[in-house]
Design an enzyme around this catalytic site. Sequence first.
Site, short mmCIF file in Angstrom:
data_model
loop_
_atom_site.label_atom_id
_atom_site.label_comp_id
_atom_site.label_asym_id
_atom_site.label_seq_id
_atom_site.Cartn_x
_atom_site.Cartn_y
_atom_site.Cartn_z
N LYS A 43 0.76 -1.17 -0.04
CA LYS A 43 0.04 0.11 -0.11
C LYS A 43 1.02 1.31 -0.10
O LYS A 43 2.04 1.40 0.32
CB LYS A 43 -1.04 -0.16 1.24
CG LYS A 43 -2.24 -0.85 0.80
CD LYS A 43 -3.45 -0.94 1.83
CE LYS A 43 -4.47 -1.85 1.04
NZ LYS A 43 -5.48 -2.24 2.21
N ARG B 105 -3.79 -10.15 4.97
CA ARG B 105 -4.02 -10.33 3.34
C ARG B 105 -2.78 -9.62 2.66
O ARG B 105 -2.70 -8.36 2.67
CB ARG B 105 -5.42 -9.34 3.18
CG ARG B 105 -5.96 -9.57 1.87
CD ARG B 105 -7.38 -8.40 1.76
NE ARG B 105 -7.64 -8.50 0.42
CZ ARG B 105 -7.36 -7.66 -0.62
NH1 ARG B 105 -6.23 -6.90 -0.49
NH2 ARG B 105 -7.75 -8.00 -1.74
N1 PMM Z 1 -7.68 -3.86 0.84
C1 PMM Z 1 -7.84 -4.00 -0.43
C2 PMM Z 1 -9.13 -4.59 -0.92
N2 PMM Z 1 -9.64 -5.56 0.00
N3 PMM Z 1 -10.10 -6.31 2.15
C3 PMM Z 1 -9.63 -6.13 3.69
N4 PMM Z 1 -10.24 -7.11 4.32
N5 PMM Z 1 -8.48 -5.30 4.07
C4 PMM Z 1 -7.68 -4.67 3.26
O1 PMM Z 1 -6.86 -3.88 3.54
C5 PMM Z 1 -8.19 -4.59 1.76
C6 PMM Z 1 -9.21 -5.42 1.35
C7 PMM Z 1 -7.20 -2.84 -1.30
O2 PMM Z 1 -6.06 -3.70 -1.80
P1 PMM Z 1 -6.14 -4.28 -3.36
O3 PMM Z 1 -6.44 -3.68 -4.42
O4 PMM Z 1 -4.53 -4.77 -3.40
O5 PMM Z 1 -6.62 -5.76 -3.24
#
Ligand code: PMM
Length: 294
Positions: A231, A266
């Site tokens: 991030k 995650r």
């Molecule tokens: N971040 C993203 C998408 N889904 N779900 C949870 N539970 N926690 C997060 O921090 C989160 C998420 C955005 O990141 P991506 O675009 O790399 O998937």
Amino acid sequence: MIKAAATWRVKGAALALTRPLIMGILNVTPDSFSDGGRFFSRDAAVEHATRMRDEGADIIDVGGESTRPQGAAAVDAAEEIRRVIPVIGAIADRVSGVVVSVDTVKADVARAAAEAGAQIVNDVSGFRLDPRMGEICAGTGAGVVLMHSRGGVTDMGTYAHAEYSDVVAEVLAELRQRVDAARRAGVARDRVAVDPGIGFAKRGEHSLNMLAALPALAEWGYPVVVGVSRKRFLGELAEVSEPAARVHATVGANVAALHRGARVFRVHDVAANRQALDVAWAIMQREPQASGRP
Ligand code: PMM
């Protein structure tokens, strides 16, 4: 002492929290910020899920709608279903030994995903954007991740709603409301996990403050999920502009988060995080030896 949850019940399984769990990210979006479009075909998605499983992922999180900061495009339920359901079905059939999660804010997608084999619903709006989410999740028996965010899918990844006078108090209060709403809708206590929503309506300093405050969230007794992987705040701290090059920064944040009470991570880069979290965990399980002898 943190009163940690021992297991997280999901649809058809109970995940033991006796070691850190890794949720591998599988974005089936054409516009995802860090792996844009690469895993869109069903076979490629199965292959990537298999690799993440082999590298130590416990959960595969399949998402079909991006929340990326630079102009995320909202997707309707039919399109999201078209993207994620074949992939979820194929992983559930062909990749053994992992739990499948669906990353969605829509009850219709959550229901279709549960029918296709998803065992967890990961809602980045914490059931805020679709009032039927609680009832659908309660009915399917899915495990749920309730994440803190503000705004809609197109602006929750921006700073549009990142105004706080006390970020920790406000995020915890808003997330507590989401937990209460899910519980009122009938989601069982032992199926709930909580996530502070790193980078969602949060500037870098807000994300750092939330990670530092994880013990207060872990005190609630629900498993704590964190999503720091690649991030922007890590890019700012480590001065790494390319998201895929933020793996070391990600690992550093996850090890610190583990120490402060997070149990589910995650991530995009499974192998690196698995190694680091397992080693950090092994050290955390030991009592300090007073003598200093080996
Ligand atoms: N971040 C993203 C998408 N889904 N779900 C949870 N539970 N926690 C997060 O921090 C989160 C998420 C955005 O990141 P991506 O675009 O790399 O998937």
